[in-house]
Structure formats: C-alpha cells, structure tokens
Design an enzyme around this catalytic site. Structure first.
Site, short mmCIF file in Angstrom:
data_model
loop_
_atom_site.label_atom_id
_atom_site.label_comp_id
_atom_site.label_asym_id
_atom_site.label_seq_id
_atom_site.Cartn_x
_atom_site.Cartn_y
_atom_site.Cartn_z
CE LYS A 38 -1.10 -5.94 -3.29
NZ LYS A 38 -1.22 -7.17 -2.75
CG ASP A 85 -4.68 -4.02 -2.22
OD1 ASP A 85 -4.36 -3.76 -1.04
OD2 ASP A 85 -4.71 -4.85 -2.83
#
Ligand code: C5P
Length: 296
Positions: free
Chosen positions: A11, A138
């Site tokens: 990401k 995350d």
C-alpha cells in the site's frame, strides 16, 4: 488439494495526516490508503498429519516464527475455527521492509482471508478486519482494499473510489525507517494538531482529479520527522522533485517515495529517467490493481 496461491499487495498512503499522541501511545490518523502493483506471494498447502502450521520465507533474516504477523494471525484464527488443518505456508517477499509499504501487514491480512476460506471459518471481511487490528494499525485496510480512508489508529476503514490518477512511480531507497522512531521524533518536534485529522477533504472530488491536480494537495505529516532522522532521504525527495518537475511524497513513515501519473506510459518514461540520473531503485506500478490469485 493443490496449493492455494495468494497475492499480498503493498500500500501507499496517498495522504497522511497525523494528530497528537493519544493516551495509549498511538496517534489518530486521517489517511487515504491505496494498494499498488508490488506483491508478496503466499502459498498454502495442507501439511502432513500430525504436524503444525509452519511458515518459510525467501528473505534471509525475516523471522518465520511467532514474531511474524502471518503466524500470529494464523494462530488467532485457528483458536476460533472449528477445524484448522495445519498448513505449510510459503512466503515469497518482493515488498521491501521498513519502507512504509505495509508489506508485513498485507501478508498477514491476505493470510487471514486465505485461511478463512481453507478452514471454512465463515468470518466476514469486517470480522477478519477487527481480528487483524489486534496485531497492527495497517492490517484492517487490506480487508477493504484497493482504496480506503483510514481513521482511528488506522483500524477504522471506509472504502472509497480509487484515484483516477492510476499509475505511480515508486522509489525504493535502501534505508529502512523504524516506524516508532519516526513517531517519537514527530512528538519531539511538537507536531500534530486535532484539526489536522478532523478537517477531511472532499475525497470523492479528489478521486476524480488528474495526477497534476491531486499531487499538490497531498500531505504526509511524517515527512518532517523522517527527513530529520534521515537527511539523505529528504535530499533524495528534493532531487526527484527537481528532476520530475512534480511533487514527490513519502509513504507512511518511509522510506519509500512516490509520485503519480495518469497513465502507464508516463509512469514508465519517468521511471526510466530517474533510473538514468539517480542511483536509486524505481519502478512504475499500477494504483489499486486487480488481484489475479486463487482467492477470487
Ligand atoms: O500498529 P503498528 O504496530 O503498525 O505500530 C507501530 C508503531 O507505530 C506503534 O508502536 C506506534 O509507535 C506507532 N504508531 C502510532 N500511531 C499509529 C500507528 C502507529 O503512534 N496510528
């Protein structure tokens, strides 16, 4: 059964606003997370009877025991699943560690999705996301990928349209940034106001902007502390901005840097230019790619 092959995408944080330190030591965030086309690969195969779930990895030095998030989330789901047949898990790493690309979190999140299927555990994406949040800030995003706004310490996730600027040039410096150290420097610099995370932009409008319109609006509040800790990283960013004549941002707590393009050809051209002029690893990858793996 043939092995199940699962992709775990990296990401980037397109936009990362960080509030003041909370009482629990974490910081409240307001961040736009998007996956990128750089993948680790996990394969799952039923282990022989009498064995236990194990992990092997092709990256020397990466722990494969309970220090690895993949093993920790597997144990947590196994404790809740009715029949958790032991798995041989093989992890092939392509996402650099300490780069702000969420590689370890992606591996663990995708492992949970795979094991939820293999073990017929029947958990929804929301339930897996809540379980995963216990193991890191995350992880939750990856259950709502490819594009989402994350709040809280990262675990409150709201999917949104992916940006129309659909290509990214990723720059991967050799340096690894330790996330807690970057946050500690952020605190020491007296940064982080509540208004930084409460004044949300119009995300839908942002998702429709071209790369040149979107880039100047993007902020990463962890850049000042990261560049104070690693001045070379700040200089690399300045050099890239001069070379490319466009804003370059850091992802997460670093060390990866990125800029956006509207199409593949432009991203590839810029990556070639950076490779010729600066001695740093750069690659052109898709933003929010489709995952062609066995999860479907
Ligand atoms: O949750 P995760 O393990 O990724 O966090 C690593 C470290 O980053 C935390 O121990 C904390 O120092 C910092 N952090 C933070 N606020 C967040 C996320 C991470 O302060 N929202």
């Amino acid at each position: 059964m043939p092995p199940m092959r699962v992709l775990a995408p990296a990401k980037i944080n397109l936009h990362l606003r960080v509030g003041p330190r909370r009482e629990d030591g974490f910081h409240s965030l307001l961040s736009w997370y998007v996956t990128v086309g750089l993948f680790d690969t996990l394969t799952f195969e039923t282990a022989s009877a009498g064995s236990v779930t194990s992990l092997t990895c092709d990256l020397p030095g990466l722990p494969c025991d309970e220090r690895n998030l993949v093993m920790r989330v597997a144990a947590a789901l196994a404790a809740e699943a009715a029949s958790a047949t032991p798995q041989q898990i093989v992890l092939s790493k392509k996402i650099p560690t300490g780069a702000g690309l969420g590689g370890g979190s992606a591996d663990a999140a995708r492992a949970l999705v795979a094991l939820n299927q293999i073990w017929h555990a029947g958990r929804s994406a929301g339930e897996l996301s809540a379980l995963a949040a216990r193991f890191g800030s995350d992880l939750s995003f990856f259950f709502h990928a490819p594009s989402a706004i994350c709040r809280g310490r990262g675990e409150i996730v709201e999917p949104i349209a992916r940006p129309s600027a659909s290509w990214v040039m990723l720059v991967l410096p050799r340096v690894q940034m330790p996330t807690p150290t970057v946050y500690r420097r952020f605190d020491a610099m007296g940064l982080g106001r509540v208004s930084d995370i409460t004044d949300a932009p119009d995300w839908l409008a942002w998702s429709k902007l071209s790369s040149e319109e979107l880039l100047p609006r993007l902020v990463n509040d962890l850049e000042p502390p990261a560049f104070e800790i690693e001045p070379d990283l700040g200089e690399l960013r300045s050099g890239l901005e001069r070379q490319l004549k466009r804003p370059v941002r850091m992802s997460g707590s670093g060390s990866s840097l990125f800029t956006l393009y509207d199409n593949e050809a432009a991203a590839i051209e810029a990556t070639g230019r950076v490779g010729r002029v600066l001695s740093v690893k750069a690659m052109a990858v898709e933003l929010g790619p489709k995952l062609a793996d066995d999860i479907g």
